[in-house]
Design an enzyme around this catalytic site. Sequence first.
Site, PDB file in Angstrom:
ATOM      1  CG  ASP A 261      -2.103  -6.697 -32.034  1.00 16.78           C
ATOM      2  OD1 ASP A 261      -1.864  -6.280 -30.894  1.00 16.78           O
ATOM      3  OD2 ASP A 261      -2.653  -6.007 -32.914  1.00 16.78           O
TER       4      ASP A 261
ATOM      5  CE1 TYR B 129      -6.911  -3.289 -35.796  1.00 13.87           C
ATOM      6  CE2 TYR B 129      -5.991  -5.378 -35.083  1.00 13.87           C
ATOM      7  CZ  TYR B 129      -5.862  -4.016 -35.262  1.00 13.87           C
ATOM      8  OH  TYR B 129      -4.688  -3.400 -34.917  1.00 13.87           O
TER       9      TYR B 129
ATOM     10  CE  LYS C   2      -3.973  -3.240 -31.042  1.00 14.58           C
ATOM     11  NZ  LYS C   2      -4.386  -4.223 -32.065  1.00 14.58           N
TER      12      LYS C   2
ATOM     13  CG  HIS D 125      -7.172   0.718 -31.570  1.00 13.24           C
ATOM     14  ND1 HIS D 125      -7.916  -0.307 -32.111  1.00 13.24           N
ATOM     15  CD2 HIS D 125      -6.122   0.887 -32.410  1.00 13.24           C
ATOM     16  CE1 HIS D 125      -7.334  -0.725 -33.226  1.00 13.24           C
ATOM     17  NE2 HIS D 125      -6.252  -0.014 -33.431  1.00 13.24           N
TER      18      HIS D 125
END
Length: 274
Positions: A45, A50, A75, A108
């Site tokens: 994931d 990130y 996302k 997200h």
Amino acid sequence: MKTIQLNNGIEIPSPGLGTYRLGRNDEEVYRAVRHAIEIGYRHIDSAAFYDNEKPVGRAIRESKVPREDLFVTTKLWGSDIVGKRIEKAFEESMHRLDVGYIDLFLVHWPVNGMIVTTWREMERIYHSGRVKAIGVSNHLIHHLDMLLKEAEIIPAVNQVELHPYLVMQELQHYCQEKGIVIESWSPLGSSKIPLLADAVIGKIAMQKGKSTAQVILRWNLQKQLIPLPKSTDWQRQLENIAIFDFSLTSDEVAGIDRLDRHQRTGVHPDEITF
Ligand code: A2P
């Protein structure tokens, strides 16, 4: 690894490896994901936010596991929604990951006033064939109500903060009824709350000869939730998927449900701004 069927027939492996703040640099992310795949993780994931899609993608490409046996999520970040650059952001994620296609693409966070228009774009991307499934993250019941009123495609997944101190029971029932699979982020409560020191879960763990983390992850599996634990520690990575050789009774599952304190470690979805 167990799999769960999404509402469009795609199989999603559970648990997945969470990657938010996994490792201090690209090399650590790469090593953690490479190792996870080596020991049996099949679901990774990631997210544009990130800032780790490159090392995640590299670990996937360089693993010995065929691409079609792996499940990759990324996302769409809120500022790309506000800036009306959803297609561009998607293409950038595809480019950074460089794994051919994306298995699951998620919104997200809900962006106030833009939930429906965002979902239209997500549906368009799905129809273009570059993703196997689309879904949302951090969407509460009122966000989903809004989205579902206008949706052509029902989200396959809703990924939310969920653990024994934040059980989200109503959202679980709602999603189950609509055919939306829930993924749990920070299933172990991150390092911000002492969930892993909980006495009730600790007692069950001792009786089963398992760790507290394993009992929490098993609780997820038995509730058809997909936990996304993260760890750079190789031993813990192993521990977090060694959860298929024991089970919890329905009383034990209910006992863990009752630990709910509605306690978040992350931001409330109605309070995030972009
Ligand atoms: P580490 O990488 O040092 O193992 P989350 O709930 O957000 O997934 O976060 C879990 C946190 O707890 C991570 O920071 C991780 O740190 C740690 N962790 C992961 N798995 C375990 C485990 N099995 N036992 C104890 N701590 C764990």
